[in-house]
Design an enzyme around this catalytic site. Structure first.
Site, short mmCIF file in Angstrom:
data_model
loop_
_atom_site.label_atom_id
_atom_site.label_comp_id
_atom_site.label_asym_id
_atom_site.label_seq_id
_atom_site.Cartn_x
_atom_site.Cartn_y
_atom_site.Cartn_z
N THR A 156 -4.20 6.04 2.37
CA THR A 156 -4.47 7.41 2.79
C THR A 156 -5.23 8.16 1.70
O THR A 156 -4.96 9.34 1.43
CB THR A 156 -3.18 8.17 3.20
OG1 THR A 156 -2.30 7.29 3.91
CG2 THR A 156 -3.51 9.33 4.12
N LYS A 160 -10.52 -1.53 7.51
CA LYS A 160 -9.24 -1.30 8.17
C LYS A 160 -9.52 -0.78 9.58
O LYS A 160 -10.18 0.24 9.73
CB LYS A 160 -8.45 -0.27 7.35
CG LYS A 160 -7.25 0.36 8.02
CD LYS A 160 -6.64 1.39 7.07
CE LYS A 160 -5.54 2.17 7.72
NZ LYS A 160 -4.88 3.08 6.76
N GLU A 202 0.85 -1.19 0.00
CA GLU A 202 0.00 0.00 0.00
C GLU A 202 0.88 1.24 0.00
O GLU A 202 1.65 1.46 0.94
CB GLU A 202 -0.90 -0.01 1.24
CG GLU A 202 -1.69 1.25 1.46
CD GLU A 202 -2.34 1.30 2.83
OE1 GLU A 202 -2.53 2.42 3.35
OE2 GLU A 202 -2.65 0.23 3.40
N ARG A 251 0.63 10.37 0.81
CA ARG A 251 1.09 11.39 1.77
C ARG A 251 2.25 12.20 1.22
O ARG A 251 2.77 13.08 1.90
CB ARG A 251 1.51 10.73 3.08
CG ARG A 251 0.40 10.01 3.82
CD ARG A 251 0.88 9.46 5.14
NE ARG A 251 -0.15 8.70 5.82
CZ ARG A 251 -0.01 8.14 7.01
NH1 ARG A 251 1.14 8.25 7.64
NH2 ARG A 251 -0.99 7.45 7.55
#
Length: 209
Positions: free
Chosen positions: A69, A129, A42, A46
């Site tokens: 994210t 998650k 993943e 960011r």
């Protein structure tokens, strides 16, 4: 979803969570993770390089690469265009879920409460998650949240290290465990891919039943 997340994970129970500062890191990082036994990764959105990193790591071919994210539908669209095969978000957002359905990629929203989990289940999702897993209470919190929802599968992420893997994998509801300790920014900045390989192999070994 046309592809269930279990297929995307390709049997692995370890999901490296990567914050990659430079696309030049992408290929050697992908090689180290794949050689260590990881089957997916993943890449968090960011950094400004995230799309380029997804594209490069996907082109490597040794990993199924997803985007993490992801906060907006627009980010999800850009991630999939770059080659992301799945999308992970720190929270539950209807627009992100709807866009991923439109793009036909699995989406794993983050939940921290029973209310958020109920919203995800109502949206037709069965894998979420748990984030941030350790600050929320670790396996004890996961077990308490999973009990009323036996249909839910979890990918706990957030503050987890190698010493906690066995505790999470002892829970039947855990599909995989996500972690940034496998490839921390400090190792990426100094190019220590041998250590990333070692950490990945160690985690993969401990994830086996």
């Amino acid at each position: 979803m046309t592809t269930p997340l279990t297929s995307v994970l390709a049997g692995t129970r370890i999901l490296p969570v990567l914050t990659v500062p430079s696309p030049t890191t992408a290929i050697p990082l992908a090689a180290a993770l794949a050689e260590g036994g990881a089957r997916c990764a993943e890449v968090t959105f960011r950094t400004d390089a995230a799309e380029q990193v997804v594209k490069a790591m996907a082109a490597h071919g040794g990993l199924t690469v997803g985007a993490g994210t992801v906060l907006t539908a627009e980010q999800a669209e850009r991630a999939v265009a770059a080659g992301a095969r799945f999308v992970v978000s720190p929270g539950f957002d209807e627009e992100v879920v709807a866009k991923c359905r439109e793009l036909e990629v699995p989406v794993v929203p983050g939940v921290a409460t029973a209310t958020e989990l109920m919203r995800a289940l109502r949206a037709g999702l069965d894998t979420v998650k748990l984030f941030p897993a350790e600050p929320l209470g670790g396996p004890d919190a996961l077990r308490a949240l999973a009990a009323p929802f036996p249909q839910a599968r979890f990918v706990p992420t957030g503050g987890i290290g190698i010493d906690r893997l066995a505790d999470y994998f002892a829970e039947p509801s855990v599909l995989a465990v996500g972690g940034s300790w496998l490839a921390p920014v400090a190792l990426l900045e100094c190019g220590d891919y041998a250590e990333i390989l070692r950490l990945t192999a160690q985690a993969v070994e401990r994830s086996r039943p």
